[in-house]
Design an enzyme around this catalytic site. Sequence first.
Site, PDB file in Angstrom:
ATOM      1  N   HIS A 207       2.949   3.670  -6.915  1.00  0.00           N
ATOM      2  CA  HIS A 207       4.019   4.631  -7.222  1.00  0.00           C
ATOM      3  C   HIS A 207       4.562   5.162  -5.923  1.00  0.00           C
ATOM      4  O   HIS A 207       3.933   5.000  -4.864  1.00  0.00           O
ATOM      5  CB  HIS A 207       3.456   5.795  -8.060  1.00  0.00           C
ATOM      6  N   ASP A 209       6.032   8.955  -4.388  1.00  0.00           N
ATOM      7  CA  ASP A 209       5.991  10.353  -4.804  1.00  0.00           C
ATOM      8  C   ASP A 209       7.405  10.887  -4.993  1.00  0.00           C
ATOM      9  O   ASP A 209       8.349  10.431  -4.354  1.00  0.00           O
ATOM     10  CB  ASP A 209       5.253  11.196  -3.747  1.00  0.00           C
ATOM     11  N   HIS A 263       2.558   3.414  -2.895  1.00  0.00           N
ATOM     12  CA  HIS A 263       1.138   3.467  -2.557  1.00  0.00           C
ATOM     13  C   HIS A 263       0.317   3.441  -3.831  1.00  0.00           C
ATOM     14  O   HIS A 263       0.828   3.678  -4.918  1.00  0.00           O
ATOM     15  CB  HIS A 263       0.826   4.683  -1.671  1.00  0.00           C
ATOM     16  N   ARG A 273     -14.648   9.100  -5.900  1.00  0.00           N
ATOM     17  CA  ARG A 273     -13.809   9.500  -4.772  1.00  0.00           C
ATOM     18  C   ARG A 273     -12.947  10.685  -5.199  1.00  0.00           C
ATOM     19  O   ARG A 273     -12.511  10.756  -6.350  1.00  0.00           O
ATOM     20  CB  ARG A 273     -12.904   8.335  -4.380  1.00  0.00           C
TER      21      ARG A 273
HETATM   22  C1  OGA Z   1      -0.972  11.019  -5.471  1.00  0.00           C
HETATM   23  C2  OGA Z   1      -1.578  10.057  -4.534  1.00  0.00           C
HETATM   24  C3  OGA Z   1      -3.469   9.422  -3.216  1.00  0.00           C
HETATM   25  C4  OGA Z   1      -4.949   9.536  -3.173  1.00  0.00           C
HETATM   26  O1  OGA Z   1      -1.722  11.867  -6.000  1.00  0.00           O
HETATM   27  O2  OGA Z   1       0.265  10.944  -5.667  1.00  0.00           O
HETATM   28  O3  OGA Z   1      -0.897   9.164  -4.102  1.00  0.00           O
HETATM   29  O4  OGA Z   1      -5.506   9.208  -2.132  1.00  0.00           O
HETATM   30  N1  OGA Z   1      -2.871  10.217  -4.206  1.00  0.00           N
HETATM   31  O5  OGA Z   1      -5.555   9.928  -4.158  1.00  0.00           O
HETATM   32 NI    NI Z   2       1.206   9.533  -4.443  1.00  0.00          NI
END
Ligand code: OGA
Ligand code: NI
Length: 327
Positions: A207, A209, A263, A273
């Site tokens: 996605h 942001d 990402h 995690r």
């Molecule tokens: C998000 C994201 C990354 C992560 O919450 O939009 O990309 O490392 N998180 O969890």
């Molecule tokens: Ni994100």
Amino acid sequence: MDYEPPFLQTYMSLLQGTNDLISDLSDVEKREIPLIDLKRLKLDQLEREECMKEITEAARKWGFFQVVNHGVSQEVLKNMQFEEKEVFRTPFGIKSQENFLNLPSRTYRWGNASAINPKQLMWSEALHIFLPDIEKMDQHKSLRSSIESFVKVVTPLAENLVQILAQELNINFSYFQQNCSANTSYLRLNRYPPCPFPSKVIGLLPHADTSFITIVHQDHIGGLQLMKDGKWISVKPNSEALIVNVGDLFQALSNGLYTSVGHRVVAAEKVERFSLAYFYGPSIDAVIESYATPPLYRKFTFGEYKEQTMKDLKEGGDKVGISRFLL
Ligand code: OGA
Ligand code: NI
């Protein structure tokens, strides 16, 4: 009582007989993303200018970078992480109730309620906390106070970075001051439980942001990957650093100069995690207009963007994003 969301029960039948659904897992490059020392912003003019240039260049070429000496203390981050772990350890039956934490519905998400095919399943749970709502969390005082301490220091960091990015485009920072405040940003707490088949189900789907910028803190596990030159690159955990990425709104505002990069997060098989994301964004009526001519994107309000992405998510399981507004 179990605090894990019922992923296995829910996904088992959907996944049975499928091959590895994430085809490009083994094709991930280990490359360092830019690491910028913000201490230099406080030194002489030459150092400051060089540091600013590194920031704008990273936002252009990568859309992602890491910062150190960012002003958010290890203590604040540790407290946040402690509280985050605690809150996710609430039994699932309670987390998934409408009024969990006394916050509005849809604060808690698990998996992907919008998935329309097995490739859209996700092995993670999240709390989306809109900052003006935290005053309602009167039963969870220590979580609330950790969030408040974090927001107090991460907001000026976001503003500082946004001001540097805006200055390069000759966009007056007053635009952000008028449209964004501590009350228009939100936090996302992410937990990725151990996933028995990490090549079948992703932690967080690819996605981009929505925000102007996002600031992320990840723990030591790793799994965050970003798209660069058509390849996934994993972001190696660095306990001193915060990750900064450009969101869709800045991509539109900057007429595509700064890039809102796709990402995702790959789940780990044996360990959980945690991450924390702060999204610096505007109020619903803010107007987003490309600063340069000819504009690549049509002028839109943040409300329109949200409406469009919600519609797309419902219809296709994916929010599509800023390409919807291309002229
Ligand atoms: C998000 C994201 C990354 C992560 O919450 O939009 O990309 O490392 N998180 O969890
Ligand atoms: Ni994100």
